[in-house]
Design a protein around this motif. Sequence first.
Motif, PDB file in Angstrom:
ATOM      1  N   ARG A 148    -137.049 -56.790  22.954  1.00 49.13           N
ATOM      2  CA  ARG A 148    -135.813 -56.815  22.174  1.00 49.13           C
ATOM      3  C   ARG A 148    -134.613 -56.848  23.097  1.00 49.13           C
ATOM      4  NH1 ARG A 148    -136.771 -52.398  17.259  1.00 49.13           N
ATOM      5  NH2 ARG A 148    -138.641 -53.380  16.368  1.00 49.13           N
ATOM      6  N   THR A 149    -133.506 -57.330  22.582  1.00 49.20           N
ATOM      7  CA  THR A 149    -132.261 -57.348  23.339  1.00 49.20           C
ATOM      8  C   THR A 149    -131.776 -55.919  23.565  1.00 49.20           C
ATOM      9  OG1 THR A 149    -131.683 -59.460  22.314  1.00 49.20           O
ATOM     10  CG2 THR A 149    -129.902 -58.229  23.383  1.00 49.20           C
ATOM     11  N   VAL A 180    -129.805 -64.317  26.542  1.00 51.57           N
ATOM     12  CA  VAL A 180    -130.574 -63.202  25.987  1.00 51.57           C
ATOM     13  C   VAL A 180    -131.819 -62.952  26.838  1.00 51.57           C
ATOM     14  CG1 VAL A 180    -131.979 -62.441  24.030  1.00 51.57           C
ATOM     15  CG2 VAL A 180    -129.724 -63.435  23.630  1.00 51.57           C
ATOM     16  N   GLU A 210    -126.316 -56.994  21.425  1.00 52.70           N
ATOM     17  CA  GLU A 210    -126.826 -57.696  20.247  1.00 52.70           C
ATOM     18  C   GLU A 210    -125.945 -58.870  19.849  1.00 52.70           C
ATOM     19  OE1 GLU A 210    -128.138 -53.375  20.017  1.00 52.70           O
ATOM     20  OE2 GLU A 210    -126.277 -54.461  20.443  1.00 52.70           O
ATOM     21  N   HIS A 211    -124.673 -58.838  20.272  1.00 57.55           N
ATOM     22  CA  HIS A 211    -123.734 -59.903  19.903  1.00 57.55           C
ATOM     23  C   HIS A 211    -123.990 -61.200  20.670  1.00 57.55           C
ATOM     24  CE1 HIS A 211    -122.113 -58.085  23.549  1.00 57.55           C
ATOM     25  NE2 HIS A 211    -121.425 -59.201  23.747  1.00 57.55           N
ATOM     26  N   VAL A 212    -124.772 -61.143  21.746  1.00 61.10           N
ATOM     27  CA  VAL A 212    -125.037 -62.333  22.556  1.00 61.10           C
ATOM     28  C   VAL A 212    -125.970 -63.255  21.786  1.00 61.10           C
ATOM     29  CG1 VAL A 212    -125.999 -63.200  24.712  1.00 61.10           C
ATOM     30  CG2 VAL A 212    -124.686 -61.056  24.689  1.00 61.10           C
ATOM     31  N   ASP A 213    -125.560 -64.506  21.598  1.00 59.17           N
ATOM     32  CA  ASP A 213    -126.373 -65.432  20.788  1.00 59.17           C
ATOM     33  C   ASP A 213    -126.896 -66.630  21.576  1.00 59.17           C
ATOM     34  OD1 ASP A 213    -124.023 -66.794  21.147  1.00 59.17           O
ATOM     35  OD2 ASP A 213    -123.460 -66.885  19.030  1.00 59.17           O
ATOM     36  N   ASP A 214    -126.620 -66.672  22.873  1.00 55.30           N
ATOM     37  CA  ASP A 214    -127.162 -67.731  23.725  1.00 55.30           C
ATOM     38  C   ASP A 214    -128.590 -67.348  24.106  1.00 55.30           C
ATOM     39  OD1 ASP A 214    -127.952 -69.392  25.793  1.00 55.30           O
ATOM     40  OD2 ASP A 214    -126.042 -69.326  26.845  1.00 55.30           O
ATOM     41  N   PRO A 215    -129.598 -68.115  23.657  1.00 53.94           N
ATOM     42  CA  PRO A 215    -130.999 -67.726  23.928  1.00 53.94           C
ATOM     43  C   PRO A 215    -131.312 -67.556  25.411  1.00 53.94           C
ATOM     44  CG  PRO A 215    -130.910 -69.460  22.272  1.00 53.94           C
ATOM     45  CD  PRO A 215    -129.520 -69.323  22.817  1.00 53.94           C
TER      46      PRO A 215
END
Length: 235
Positions: free
Chosen positions: A165-166, A179, A171-176
Amino acid sequence: MSETAYQGFGDKALPFLKALGFHQNREWFHENKAMFEEHLNEPRGRLIDDLAVRLAKAAIPLTCGRKTSTFRINRDVRFTKEKHPYNTHVSAVITRTGTKKDQGLLYFHISPDDCFLSVGFYAMESDELRAFREAIVARKPEFDAALKPLLALGYSFDTENSLKRTPRGFEHVDDPALVDLLRLRHLTLSRRFGPERLDGTRLLEDILTLAKAAQPLLNFGWRTIDPVRAARDNN
């Protein structure tokens, strides 16, 4: 000191380590200790001696020493269920202080099944790791630029112990891809090499090439975690 004292590991280096895997007892080791010294331990020492000289000559802020940088062939079995008394590899680190406790390292590992070089920051304290993750997010272009020389040499991140898990707070990071970086427990990169690199001075040159290519990444990390360590030490 001559810069060419190291001329490779002995031709019985890997066969000895393979045999040690089958003969995990002190009697066999002591009967064959002379082979270990001649083909593995002494060549490793010469490699370390020459690396220290060459790194200093190149003004690279890394060093190493026979006593402070090497890992023992004897295993510490006090806190493990695996009680075999000997490692089946030889290895060493190169750091700013030449000790194994310093962060920001090069590492070489020689075994019959897996020879590799590594670089980066291993087993950081939780506050250091969090600061490093925050720095990656805040200065991603700089971090990417620091990686380029290593990626060009074929190094890649060690992902075996990644979190599923991140980490909390990211958690706001959305770049795979970002991450994936944030989930790493250790910010290290490695590259495997074949046994032919143990002949002559090729491994010495490989480590020096790695040391030069690693400077942007190591500097990025040191600038990030040194203030964290200093603040902790002052408390």
